[in-house]
Design an enzyme around this catalytic site. Structure first.
Site, PDB file in Angstrom:
ATOM      1  N   GLU A 115       0.825  -1.202   0.000  1.00 34.53           N
ATOM      2  CA  GLU A 115       0.000   0.000   0.000  1.00 34.53           C
ATOM      3  C   GLU A 115       0.862   1.256   0.000  1.00 34.53           C
ATOM      4  OE1 GLU A 115      -4.127  -1.544   1.894  1.00 34.53           O
ATOM      5  OE2 GLU A 115      -2.572  -1.008   3.312  1.00 34.53           O
ATOM      6  N   CYS A 128       3.531   8.377   1.424  1.00 34.92           N
ATOM      7  CA  CYS A 128       4.019   7.376   2.366  1.00 34.92           C
ATOM      8  C   CYS A 128       4.209   6.076   1.593  1.00 34.92           C
ATOM      9  CB  CYS A 128       2.976   7.215   3.479  1.00 34.92           C
ATOM     10  SG  CYS A 128       3.423   5.970   4.680  1.00 34.92           S
ATOM     11  N   CYS A 135       6.312  -7.313   7.027  1.00 31.27           N
ATOM     12  CA  CYS A 135       7.481  -6.884   7.788  1.00 31.27           C
ATOM     13  C   CYS A 135       7.947  -8.077   8.615  1.00 31.27           C
ATOM     14  CB  CYS A 135       7.098  -5.718   8.722  1.00 31.27           C
ATOM     15  SG  CYS A 135       8.505  -5.008   9.600  1.00 31.27           S
ATOM     16  N   CYS A 139       6.096  -5.733  15.694  1.00 31.19           N
ATOM     17  CA  CYS A 139       5.657  -4.761  16.694  1.00 31.19           C
ATOM     18  C   CYS A 139       4.181  -5.042  17.001  1.00 31.19           C
ATOM     19  CB  CYS A 139       5.862  -3.348  16.178  1.00 31.19           C
ATOM     20  SG  CYS A 139       7.581  -3.060  15.733  1.00 31.19           S
ATOM     21  N   CYS A 142       1.182  -2.964  15.561  1.00 27.67           N
ATOM     22  CA  CYS A 142       1.227  -2.604  14.129  1.00 27.67           C
ATOM     23  C   CYS A 142       0.557  -3.662  13.276  1.00 27.67           C
ATOM     24  CB  CYS A 142       2.682  -2.412  13.706  1.00 27.67           C
ATOM     25  SG  CYS A 142       2.877  -2.157  11.940  1.00 27.67           S
ATOM     26  N   CYS A 369      -1.356   5.538   9.676  1.00 28.34           N
ATOM     27  CA  CYS A 369      -0.116   4.874  10.075  1.00 28.34           C
ATOM     28  C   CYS A 369      -0.371   3.544  10.730  1.00 28.34           C
ATOM     29  CB  CYS A 369       0.531   5.683  11.187  1.00 28.34           C
ATOM     30  SG  CYS A 369       1.773   6.709  10.657  1.00 28.34           S
TER      31      CYS A 369
END
Ligand code: SAH
Ligand code: SF4
Length: 392
Positions: A115, A128, A135, A139, A142, A369
């Site tokens: 994205e 962004c 990933c 975290c 997230c 975010c």
């Protein structure tokens, strides 16, 4: 007040996708492009000039075919088309939020999706971009960290995200060359999408070098911000080899809490991270390091945390960016209350730091975010796995 409807559509701009058979010129550094042209038969002494010409067509004018490159001979254009292509990833969908934020779902080779989010503001427009599919880090707050499948994006796929956004914004070539960079629709890049950019260092570096090249997209290094969770050994390299602005996902003021929120802390703890930041050669009062701090109710948002935070970062040219937690389905945390965020921000501000609270953008399209994750991605972690990894 009537709200503008959220629109979702399939983009109709004709584009060329990487075919795999030919060498894609998008993403090659200048030297890489020169070498590739020479390897394909271009006399060495013409290497620099031809690279400059082709570079300008691709990155100043935004063209995707060789036949329009009128300062090259017809014969050479045909030769180029046999060995090379100018290809960017495919935009699958575009969603436009009621606040103007645009989210693109982009498909890359192998069918993976990432994205990209465009955030228009009064005096700037920020893109962004993502550096990985998913990933490898986990975290616990997230959304991207819950996605299992990972591959690094190529430099072409990273700079390709910028090119796609420019296509959509209609920013080739006149606006792009505006001497007044504020007038540009796309004036800033943040590496805050999916992935840990410092685990894909070379591709991120090469792509950002292309974005900064003065004979092309031409963004100043101060308009590019790389956000890292804290990959300590790569931090000095970021200053040396990219030279962009740095943001750090700090998020906690004790190792105990940071271990849970940002598990890379178990490898490089707060002290090691702060040492690396103190040594960041580019940090100065005019180029501060951004400390990102997600506000999680009852986890990291106390007055004591705020006091500890300013104590810890003493001596580092810094600004602190408070991010109200953006919730996602199954998230094990809640956003701190507005009053709590304000109280925290006041302590930080009174200690002499600017402490803007990041206003969530594009919430209606899950573009904020940490909410990025391709919904089409099948391999997901269960809530149990997320909670176990967070040590909850
Ligand atoms: N991997 C990099 C960059 C991508 S994340 C990094 O971790 O820094 C960009 C920022 O969004 C980071 O500060 C990240 O911690 C934050 N973030 C992630 N999930 C979030 C969420 N659900 N709500 C608010 N911020 C989040
Ligand atoms: Fe990865 Fe950054 Fe999300 Fe952590 S916050 S899981 S490093 S994308």
């Amino acid at each position: 007040m009537t709200q503008a409807p959220i629109t979702q559509d399939v983009m109709t701009i004709p584009r060329k996708l990487p075919t795999g058979g030919k060498i894609n010129l998008v993403g090659l550094t200048r030297d890489g492009m020169r070498d590739a042209l020479i390897a394909a038969g271009l006399p060495e002494k013409q290497g620099k000039m031809r690279t400059g010409q082709i570079w300008a067509w691709i990155y100043e004018k935004g063209v995707r075919t060789f036949d329009v490159m009128t300062n090259l001979s017809k014969g050479y254009r045909a030769e180029l088309a046999e060995s090379f292509e100018i290809a960017v990833p495919e935009v699958v969908t575009r969603q436009i939020s009621e606040d103007g934020t645009r989210k693109y779902l982009v498909r890359i080779a192998g069918g993976h999706e990432v994205e990209v989010v465009y955030i228009p503001e009064k005096d700037r427009g920020t893109l962004c971009i993502s550096s990985q599919v998913g990933c490898t880090l986990t975290c616990s707050f997230c959304h991207t960290g819950t996605q299992k499948l990972v591959r690094n994006l190529t430099a072409g796929e990273i700079i390709g995200q910028v090119m796609i956004a420019r296509d959509d914004l209609g920013e080739w070539p006149e606006l792009a060359q505006s001497p007044n960079v504020e007038a540009r629709l796309l004036s800033n890049i943040v590496l805050m999408g999916m992935g840990e950019p410092l685990y894909n260092f070379e591709s991120v570096r090469d792509a950002m070098k292309i974005a900064m090249d003065p004979e092309g997209i031409s963004l100043s290094r101060r308009r590019i911000t790389l956000s890292t969770s804290g990959v300590v050994p790569e931090i000095a390299r970021t200053a040396d080899e990219i030279g962009c602005m740095l943001a750090v996902s700090f998020h906690a003021t004790t190792d105990d809490v940071r271990d849970k929120l940002v598990p890379i802390n178990k490898k490089w703890n707060i002290e090691a991270l702060l040492d690396a930041l103190r040594a960041y050669p580019k940090a100065s009062n005019s180029e501060r390091i951004t400390f990102e701090y997600v506000m999680l109710n009852g986890v990291n948002d106390s007055d004591e945390d705020a006091h500890r935070l300013v104590e810890l970062i003493k001596g580092i040219p810094a600004k602190i960016n408070l991010i109200p937690f953006n919730e996602w389905p199954g998230a094990p945390y809640q956003r701190s209350s507005n009053n709590r965020i304000r109280a925290f921000a006041d302590i930080v501000f009174n200690a002499g730091y600017s402490s803007p609270v990041r206003r969530p953008r594009g919430e209606d399209i899950m573009a904020a975010c940490g909410q990025l994750k391709s919904e089409t991605e099948r391999a997901r972690k269960s809530r149990k796995e997320i909670a176990a990894e967070a040590g909850l």
